[in-house]
Design an enzyme around this catalytic site. Sequence first.
Site, PDB file in Angstrom:
ATOM      1  N   SER A   6      24.725  38.158  44.185  1.00 52.34           N
ATOM      2  CA  SER A   6      23.890  39.108  43.822  1.00 52.34           C
ATOM      3  C   SER A   6      22.334  38.586  44.722  1.00 52.34           C
ATOM      4  O   SER A   6      21.722  39.405  45.327  1.00 52.34           O
ATOM      5  CB  SER A   6      23.774  39.702  42.650  1.00 52.34           C
ATOM      6  OG  SER A   6      23.416  38.729  41.595  1.00 52.34           O
ATOM      7  N   LYS A  27      31.667  26.859  40.103  1.00 51.88           N
ATOM      8  CA  LYS A  27      30.733  27.899  40.025  1.00 51.88           C
ATOM      9  C   LYS A  27      29.666  27.378  39.251  1.00 51.88           C
ATOM     10  O   LYS A  27      29.592  26.389  38.427  1.00 51.88           O
ATOM     11  CB  LYS A  27      31.353  29.003  38.698  1.00 51.88           C
ATOM     12  CG  LYS A  27      30.251  29.981  38.450  1.00 51.88           C
ATOM     13  CD  LYS A  27      30.783  31.144  37.766  1.00 51.88           C
ATOM     14  CE  LYS A  27      29.844  31.987  37.278  1.00 51.88           C
ATOM     15  NZ  LYS A  27      30.239  33.068  36.569  1.00 51.88           N
ATOM     16  N   LYS A  64      23.598  28.757  30.758  1.00 51.19           N
ATOM     17  CA  LYS A  64      25.290  28.643  30.901  1.00 51.19           C
ATOM     18  C   LYS A  64      25.551  27.353  31.573  1.00 51.19           C
ATOM     19  O   LYS A  64      26.380  26.975  31.970  1.00 51.19           O
ATOM     20  CB  LYS A  64      25.694  29.781  32.009  1.00 51.19           C
ATOM     21  CG  LYS A  64      25.471  31.075  31.362  1.00 51.19           C
ATOM     22  CD  LYS A  64      26.247  32.063  32.216  1.00 51.19           C
ATOM     23  CE  LYS A  64      26.208  33.489  31.413  1.00 51.19           C
ATOM     24  NZ  LYS A  64      27.064  34.451  32.273  1.00 51.19           N
ATOM     25  N   ARG A  79      23.412  40.218  36.564  1.00 51.91           N
ATOM     26  CA  ARG A  79      23.117  40.167  35.030  1.00 51.91           C
ATOM     27  C   ARG A  79      22.371  41.351  34.759  1.00 51.91           C
ATOM     28  O   ARG A  79      22.618  41.989  33.631  1.00 51.91           O
ATOM     29  CB  ARG A  79      22.378  38.985  34.718  1.00 51.91           C
ATOM     30  CG  ARG A  79      23.159  37.743  34.634  1.00 51.91           C
ATOM     31  CD  ARG A  79      22.819  36.326  34.308  1.00 51.91           C
ATOM     32  NE  ARG A  79      23.583  35.347  34.453  1.00 51.91           N
ATOM     33  CZ  ARG A  79      23.305  34.070  34.282  1.00 51.91           C
ATOM     34  NH1 ARG A  79      21.976  33.789  34.036  1.00 51.91           N
ATOM     35  NH2 ARG A  79      24.053  32.960  34.619  1.00 51.91           N
ATOM     36  N   LYS A  95      30.900  29.138  44.220  1.00 52.03           N
ATOM     37  CA  LYS A  95      30.023  30.339  44.018  1.00 52.03           C
ATOM     38  C   LYS A  95      28.492  29.681  43.390  1.00 52.03           C
ATOM     39  O   LYS A  95      28.822  28.845  42.539  1.00 52.03           O
ATOM     40  CB  LYS A  95      30.464  31.251  42.708  1.00 52.03           C
ATOM     41  CG  LYS A  95      29.757  32.279  42.254  1.00 52.03           C
ATOM     42  CD  LYS A  95      30.337  33.146  41.353  1.00 52.03           C
ATOM     43  CE  LYS A  95      29.635  33.967  40.492  1.00 52.03           C
ATOM     44  NZ  LYS A  95      29.874  34.826  39.541  1.00 52.03           N
ATOM     45  N   TYR A 129      28.539  42.038  48.537  1.00 46.98           N
ATOM     46  CA  TYR A 129      27.764  43.281  48.436  1.00 46.98           C
ATOM     47  C   TYR A 129      27.418  43.987  49.952  1.00 46.98           C
ATOM     48  O   TYR A 129      27.166  44.877  49.863  1.00 46.98           O
ATOM     49  CB  TYR A 129      26.527  43.191  47.651  1.00 46.98           C
ATOM     50  CG  TYR A 129      26.940  42.439  46.126  1.00 46.98           C
ATOM     51  CD1 TYR A 129      27.362  43.485  45.305  1.00 46.98           C
ATOM     52  CD2 TYR A 129      26.524  41.184  46.014  1.00 46.98           C
ATOM     53  CE1 TYR A 129      27.813  42.610  44.170  1.00 46.98           C
ATOM     54  CE2 TYR A 129      27.115  40.714  44.734  1.00 46.98           C
ATOM     55  CZ  TYR A 129      27.336  41.545  43.756  1.00 46.98           C
ATOM     56  OH  TYR A 129      27.963  40.752  42.588  1.00 46.98           O
TER      57      TYR A 129
END
Length: 306
Positions: free
Chosen positions: A257, A178, A200, A188, A231, A296
Site C-alpha cells: 500500500s 515479510k 510487529k 492498516r 513483501k 493495487y
Amino acid sequence: MIEETQLGVQNLIYPLFIEDGNGIKSEIKSLPNNFRWSLDTLLPEIEHCVSLGIDKYVLFPAVNESKKDKIASYSYADDNFYLDAIQKIKAEFPNLVLMSDVAMDPYSSDGHDGFVENGEILNDKTLPILAKMSLAQAQAGIDIIGPSDMMDGRIGYIRSVLDDNDFTDVSIMSYSAKYASAFYGPFREALDSAPKGGDKKTYQMNPRNKREALLEAQLDFEEGADIIMVKPATCYLDIIHILKERFNIPITAYNVSGEYAMIHAACQNGWLDYDSAMSEMLLSIRRAGADGILTYFAKDFAALTK
Ligand code: PBG
C-alpha cells in the site's frame, strides 16, 4: 525480441477489500481509487476487472470492531461475511484464481497477526487459530491460502490440517520474507487493523537482514509452500532476486500500500508521470524475478496495456 523482461496482466494479482453490508463503496483515503466494497457492489467491479484481463485476486476482510476478540473467532464463524463472499465470488466466476489472507489481525481485538498474552505474541498458540481460519476458507472455496502472519511453523501446520480434511488441492502462497515495514500504513487504515499496542517486529523481519530471508523461505518450502512471497517489493528487490535464484517454485512480491500511495501522492503534486512511474515500478519487480505481483496498480496497468 531483445527485451529481457516481459510484464503483462497475467503477472498481476489484484487486492480487494470487502466489508459486511450492502451498497457500500467507500474510498480508502490513503489508497486513492481503492475501496472497501460490500459483496453486491464488488461483483460488478470484478466483472469489469475481468474484462480488463485480471484473473487473479486476493481478498481482504474489513471487520467491524464489535466482531473482534482475542482469538479471532470470527475468522471461522458460520456467519462470516468474508467466507460467504469467497463462496459467492467463486460461484459467479469459477475460472478466477482467488487468494485469501491468513493472519489474525483483521479479526483480533489486539490488532496483531498472532495471539497476544501479557503483551507477548505467542507463536505456538497462534497456529491452531490460523489452521481453523485456513480450513474455513478452503471450505468456502478459496484456491490459494495466503498466510501473511509470519509465525514459525505455520505452513506445515496449515498444510497438514488442509490435507487431513481432503483439501490437498488448495495451494499455499506463503508470505515468507515479510519485513517489519513502514510501508503498510495505508493498508492498516483500510482495515482498521493497526496493532493496539507494540509493533510487529517480534515476528516480521528486520529490514537489515537478507540471509534470514533465505532461512524463512527454506523452512516454508520444506513445510509445503507452493509459492513464496517477498513483501514489500521495491525496497526488497535484492531479496526477490536471491529467492528466485535459490528456489525452483514461483516467487511473488507484494507491491504494498505505501509503495502505491507514494506514487499517487507524487503524481497528485505533478511531480511524476503516473503511467510511466507505475510501469517502471512494476517492471523492476518483475525484472528482479517475481513471477507474480500483488499490486493495487493492477487495474490501471491492465487498462493501460489493454
Ligand atoms: C497483515 C497484512 C498486512 C498487509 C497484508 N497483510 C499488514 C501488516 O502486516 O501489518 C499489508 C499490505 C499492504 O500494505 O498493502 N496480516
